[in-house]
Design a protein around this motif. Structure first.
Motif, PDB file in Angstrom:
ATOM      1  N   SER A   1      46.722 -35.531 -40.828  1.00 27.49           N
ATOM      2  CA  SER A   1      46.688 -35.636 -42.298  1.00 27.49           C
ATOM      3  C   SER A   1      46.307 -34.293 -42.932  1.00 27.49           C
ATOM      4  O   SER A   1      45.186 -33.804 -42.757  1.00 27.49           O
ATOM      5  CB  SER A   1      45.672 -36.694 -42.735  1.00 27.49           C
ATOM      6  OG  SER A   1      45.465 -36.584 -44.137  1.00 27.49           O
ATOM      7  N   PRO A   2      47.225 -33.663 -43.694  1.00 25.72           N
ATOM      8  CA  PRO A   2      46.880 -32.372 -44.294  1.00 25.72           C
ATOM      9  C   PRO A   2      45.751 -32.492 -45.309  1.00 25.72           C
ATOM     10  O   PRO A   2      44.900 -31.605 -45.413  1.00 25.72           O
ATOM     11  CB  PRO A   2      48.189 -31.915 -44.962  1.00 25.72           C
ATOM     12  CG  PRO A   2      49.039 -33.136 -45.088  1.00 25.72           C
ATOM     13  CD  PRO A   2      48.590 -34.089 -44.015  1.00 25.72           C
ATOM     14  N   TRP A   3      45.715 -33.619 -46.032  1.00 15.42           N
ATOM     15  CA  TRP A   3      44.632 -33.813 -47.000  1.00 15.42           C
ATOM     16  C   TRP A   3      43.321 -34.070 -46.251  1.00 15.42           C
ATOM     17  O   TRP A   3      42.269 -33.598 -46.642  1.00 15.42           O
ATOM     18  CB  TRP A   3      44.970 -34.975 -47.946  1.00 15.42           C
ATOM     19  CG  TRP A   3      46.039 -34.650 -48.934  1.00 15.42           C
ATOM     20  CD1 TRP A   3      45.889 -33.948 -50.105  1.00 15.42           C
ATOM     21  CD2 TRP A   3      47.434 -34.987 -48.850  1.00 15.42           C
ATOM     22  NE1 TRP A   3      47.097 -33.852 -50.754  1.00 15.42           N
ATOM     23  CE2 TRP A   3      48.054 -34.481 -50.019  1.00 15.42           C
ATOM     24  CE3 TRP A   3      48.214 -35.685 -47.928  1.00 15.42           C
ATOM     25  CZ2 TRP A   3      49.420 -34.641 -50.279  1.00 15.42           C
ATOM     26  CZ3 TRP A   3      49.577 -35.847 -48.177  1.00 15.42           C
ATOM     27  CH2 TRP A   3      50.160 -35.325 -49.338  1.00 15.42           C
TER      28      TRP A   3
ATOM     29  N   LEU B   1      46.261 -48.378 -42.357  1.00 15.00           N
ATOM     30  CA  LEU B   1      45.993 -48.085 -43.770  1.00 15.00           C
ATOM     31  C   LEU B   1      46.149 -49.321 -44.651  1.00 15.00           C
ATOM     32  O   LEU B   1      45.632 -49.365 -45.763  1.00 15.00           O
ATOM     33  CB  LEU B   1      46.956 -46.992 -44.265  1.00 15.00           C
ATOM     34  CG  LEU B   1      46.778 -45.614 -43.622  1.00 15.00           C
ATOM     35  CD1 LEU B   1      47.916 -44.679 -44.029  1.00 15.00           C
ATOM     36  CD2 LEU B   1      45.434 -45.016 -44.021  1.00 15.00           C
ATOM     37  N   ARG B   2      46.918 -50.279 -44.170  1.00 12.92           N
ATOM     38  CA  ARG B   2      47.160 -51.507 -44.957  1.00 12.92           C
ATOM     39  C   ARG B   2      46.283 -52.680 -44.519  1.00 12.92           C
ATOM     40  O   ARG B   2      46.462 -53.796 -44.998  1.00 12.92           O
ATOM     41  CB  ARG B   2      48.637 -51.912 -44.842  1.00 12.92           C
ATOM     42  CG  ARG B   2      49.610 -50.869 -45.359  1.00 12.92           C
ATOM     43  CD  ARG B   2      49.735 -50.909 -46.892  1.00 12.92           C
ATOM     44  NE  ARG B   2      50.525 -49.790 -47.368  1.00 12.92           N
ATOM     45  CZ  ARG B   2      50.022 -48.652 -47.872  1.00 12.92           C
ATOM     46  NH1 ARG B   2      48.722 -48.505 -47.980  1.00 12.92           N
ATOM     47  NH2 ARG B   2      50.806 -47.682 -48.276  1.00 12.92           N
TER      48      ARG B   2
ATOM     49  N   LYS C   1      45.005 -45.117 -48.484  1.00  9.90           N
ATOM     50  CA  LYS C   1      45.266 -43.773 -47.949  1.00  9.90           C
ATOM     51  C   LYS C   1      44.053 -43.255 -47.187  1.00  9.90           C
ATOM     52  O   LYS C   1      42.943 -43.759 -47.331  1.00  9.90           O
ATOM     53  CB  LYS C   1      45.562 -42.802 -49.102  1.00  9.90           C
ATOM     54  CG  LYS C   1      46.865 -43.094 -49.845  1.00  9.90           C
ATOM     55  CD  LYS C   1      47.030 -42.099 -50.989  1.00  9.90           C
ATOM     56  CE  LYS C   1      48.141 -42.469 -51.933  1.00  9.90           C
ATOM     57  NZ  LYS C   1      49.479 -42.275 -51.419  1.00  9.90           N
ATOM     58  N   VAL C   2      44.301 -42.205 -46.409  1.00 12.04           N
ATOM     59  CA  VAL C   2      43.237 -41.355 -45.889  1.00 12.04           C
ATOM     60  C   VAL C   2      43.484 -39.963 -46.457  1.00 12.04           C
ATOM     61  O   VAL C   2      44.641 -39.630 -46.762  1.00 12.04           O
ATOM     62  CB  VAL C   2      43.234 -41.305 -44.340  1.00 12.04           C
ATOM     63  CG1 VAL C   2      42.747 -42.606 -43.762  1.00 12.04           C
ATOM     64  CG2 VAL C   2      44.577 -40.891 -43.761  1.00 12.04           C
ATOM     65  N   PRO C   3      42.431 -39.162 -46.643  1.00 12.91           N
ATOM     66  CA  PRO C   3      41.049 -39.415 -46.252  1.00 12.91           C
ATOM     67  C   PRO C   3      40.290 -40.278 -47.260  1.00 12.91           C
ATOM     68  O   PRO C   3      40.651 -40.343 -48.426  1.00 12.91           O
ATOM     69  CB  PRO C   3      40.455 -38.007 -46.213  1.00 12.91           C
ATOM     70  CG  PRO C   3      41.198 -37.276 -47.303  1.00 12.91           C
ATOM     71  CD  PRO C   3      42.597 -37.819 -47.238  1.00 12.91           C
TER      72      PRO C   3
ATOM     73  N   GLU D   1      40.380 -39.670 -52.068  1.00  9.79           N
ATOM     74  CA  GLU D   1      41.038 -38.490 -52.644  1.00  9.79           C
ATOM     75  C   GLU D   1      40.326 -37.197 -52.197  1.00  9.79           C
ATOM     76  O   GLU D   1      39.169 -36.934 -52.576  1.00  9.79           O
ATOM     77  CB  GLU D   1      41.113 -38.558 -54.180  1.00  9.79           C
ATOM     78  CG  GLU D   1      42.070 -39.633 -54.682  1.00  9.79           C
ATOM     79  CD  GLU D   1      43.540 -39.361 -54.321  1.00  9.79           C
ATOM     80  OE1 GLU D   1      44.012 -38.245 -54.527  1.00  9.79           O
ATOM     81  OE2 GLU D   1      44.198 -40.285 -53.824  1.00  9.79           O
ATOM     82  N   SER D   2      41.081 -36.369 -51.480  1.00 12.81           N
ATOM     83  CA  SER D   2      40.501 -35.184 -50.847  1.00 12.81           C
ATOM     84  C   SER D   2      39.783 -34.262 -51.832  1.00 12.81           C
ATOM     85  O   SER D   2      38.690 -33.764 -51.558  1.00 12.81           O
ATOM     86  CB  SER D   2      41.582 -34.417 -50.090  1.00 12.81           C
ATOM     87  OG  SER D   2      42.641 -34.041 -50.943  1.00 12.81           O
TER      88      SER D   2
ATOM     89  N   ASP E   1      47.562 -29.214 -53.421  1.00 17.81           N
ATOM     90  CA  ASP E   1      47.408 -30.663 -53.527  1.00 17.81           C
ATOM     91  C   ASP E   1      48.546 -31.306 -54.321  1.00 17.81           C
ATOM     92  O   ASP E   1      49.140 -32.306 -53.905  1.00 17.81           O
ATOM     93  CB  ASP E   1      46.062 -30.898 -54.235  1.00 17.81           C
ATOM     94  CG  ASP E   1      45.547 -32.303 -54.081  1.00 17.81           C
ATOM     95  OD1 ASP E   1      46.105 -33.036 -53.262  1.00 17.81           O
ATOM     96  OD2 ASP E   1      44.594 -32.662 -54.795  1.00 17.81           O
TER      97      ASP E   1
HETATM   98  N1  LIG Z   1      46.099 -37.358 -53.065  1.00 19.04           N
HETATM   99  C1  LIG Z   1      45.616 -37.875 -51.801  1.00 19.04           C
HETATM  100  C2  LIG Z   1      46.742 -37.873 -50.765  1.00 19.04           C
HETATM  101  C3  LIG Z   1      46.353 -38.572 -49.487  1.00 19.04           C
HETATM  102  C4  LIG Z   1      47.551 -39.031 -48.686  1.00 19.04           C
HETATM  103  O1  LIG Z   1      48.683 -39.178 -49.192  1.00 19.04           O
HETATM  104  N2  LIG Z   1      47.301 -39.280 -47.414  1.00 19.04           N
HETATM  105  C5  LIG Z   1      48.343 -39.773 -46.539  1.00 19.04           C
HETATM  106  C6  LIG Z   1      48.075 -39.354 -45.108  1.00 19.04           C
HETATM  107  S1  LIG Z   1      48.344 -37.638 -44.921  1.00 19.04           S
HETATM  108  C7  LIG Z   1      48.342 -41.289 -46.587  1.00 19.04           C
HETATM  109  O2  LIG Z   1      47.310 -41.891 -46.453  1.00 19.04           O
HETATM  110  N3  LIG Z   1      49.526 -41.867 -46.779  1.00 19.04           N
HETATM  111  C8  LIG Z   1      49.718 -43.279 -46.748  1.00 19.04           C
HETATM  112  C9  LIG Z   1      50.336 -43.782 -48.011  1.00 19.04           C
HETATM  113  O3  LIG Z   1      50.456 -43.016 -48.975  1.00 19.04           O
HETATM  114  O4  LIG Z   1      50.702 -44.946 -48.021  1.00 19.04           O
HETATM  115  C10 LIG Z   1      44.418 -37.038 -51.338  1.00 19.04           C
HETATM  116  O5  LIG Z   1      44.275 -35.917 -51.838  1.00 19.04           O
HETATM  117  O6  LIG Z   1      43.595 -37.511 -50.540  1.00 19.04           O
END
Ligand SMILES: N[C@@H](CCC(=O)N[C@@H](CS)C(=O)NCC(=O)O)C(=O)O
Length: 224
Positions: A9-11, A36-37, A49-51, A62-63, A98
């Motif tokens: 996960s880049p965030w 995640l669900r 979502k993570v993180p 939200e990172s 971001d």
């Molecule tokens: N804006 C969020 C983006 C986080 C994000 O999109 N994480 C991805 C993993 S890299 C995720 O959980 N995706 C699952 C989804 O969006 O359903 C942040 O800054 O934390």
């Protein structure tokens, strides 16, 4: 305290790099309930979502918000940059990563996994434009802003990794080398020990992802 995240996960890695640089007693775990669900994870982060950081009864998703929370809670060493121009540049670079770089860049990774070449053609110019913006706003260096590692480097390390790993698959062979300031930054940051560890983890996460989706064949490209 614990951070729900993953190696790819880049965030999440943006926050994990901050945690490592500040040497904070926070453990990293995967999504609650294994997905995640899952009801367990959605109870912690309804965004799915993570993180997401859990501090006692408080869950912080939200990172960007997590990074700010951790800087407030553990001010030393500060990764915000010196107040004024430096701190503004740190926030700006983080924000561009971001909002403008990562969404289409992560999208390229996922769409390629789904073999959607047409979608790739739409996303690639968006990533390239956003990388041009990063190039414009980078500071005098050698780190992303100035002479100390900051939250801007934390945001940029996963971006650098995904750019050199994913963009060559879309015929953008040298996405960082073609941008002079980004190229210098990339060379410098790989020698920073925590950044080097994070890049190792991203590589590992990417290998696992490739195995899961069976993409792409060929050598894993991680240098410019
Ligand atoms: N804006 C969020 C983006 C986080 C994000 O999109 N994480 C991805 C993993 S890299 C995720 O959980 N995706 C699952 C989804 O969006 O359903 C942040 O800054 O934390």
């Amino acid at each position: 305290m614990r951070l729900h995240s993953s190696k790819l996960s880049p965030w999440g890695q943006r926050v994990w790099m901050q945690i490592r640089l500040k040497d904070l007693p926070i453990e990293r775990v995967g999504a609650a309930g294994g997905s995640l669900r899952s009801p367990e994870h959605l109870a912690i982060n309804p965004l799915g979502k993570v993180p997401v950081l859990v501090d006692g009864e408080l869950a912080v998703p939200e990172s960007e918000v997590i990074c700010e929370y951790l800087e407030d809670k553990f001010p030393t060493p500060s990764l915000r940059g010196a107040p004024g121009e430096d701190a503004a540049r740190v926030r700006l670079i983080s924000r561009i990563c971001d909002l403008y770089v990562l969404p289409p860049l992560a999208g390229l990774l996922l769409h390629k996994a789904e073999h959607s070449v047409a979608e790739g053609a739409v996303l690639l110019p968006k990533v390239q434009d956003a990388l041009d913006q990063v190039e414009r706003f980078l500071g005098p260096g050698p780190f992303a802003s100035r002479d100390a590692v900051t939250l801007a480097d934390c945001a940029l390390v996963p971006v650098g990794f995904l750019a050199v790993t994913v963009l060559p698959v879309f015929q953008d062979a040298a996405p960082l080398a073609n941008r002079a300031k980004l190229a210098l930054w990339w060379k410098h940051i790989q020698g920073e020990p925590v950044a080097a560890d994070i890049l190792g983890e991203l590589r590992e996460g990417y290998r696992g992802f490739r195995e899961r989706v069976g993409w792409p064949q060929g050598a894993l490209r991680t240098t410019i």
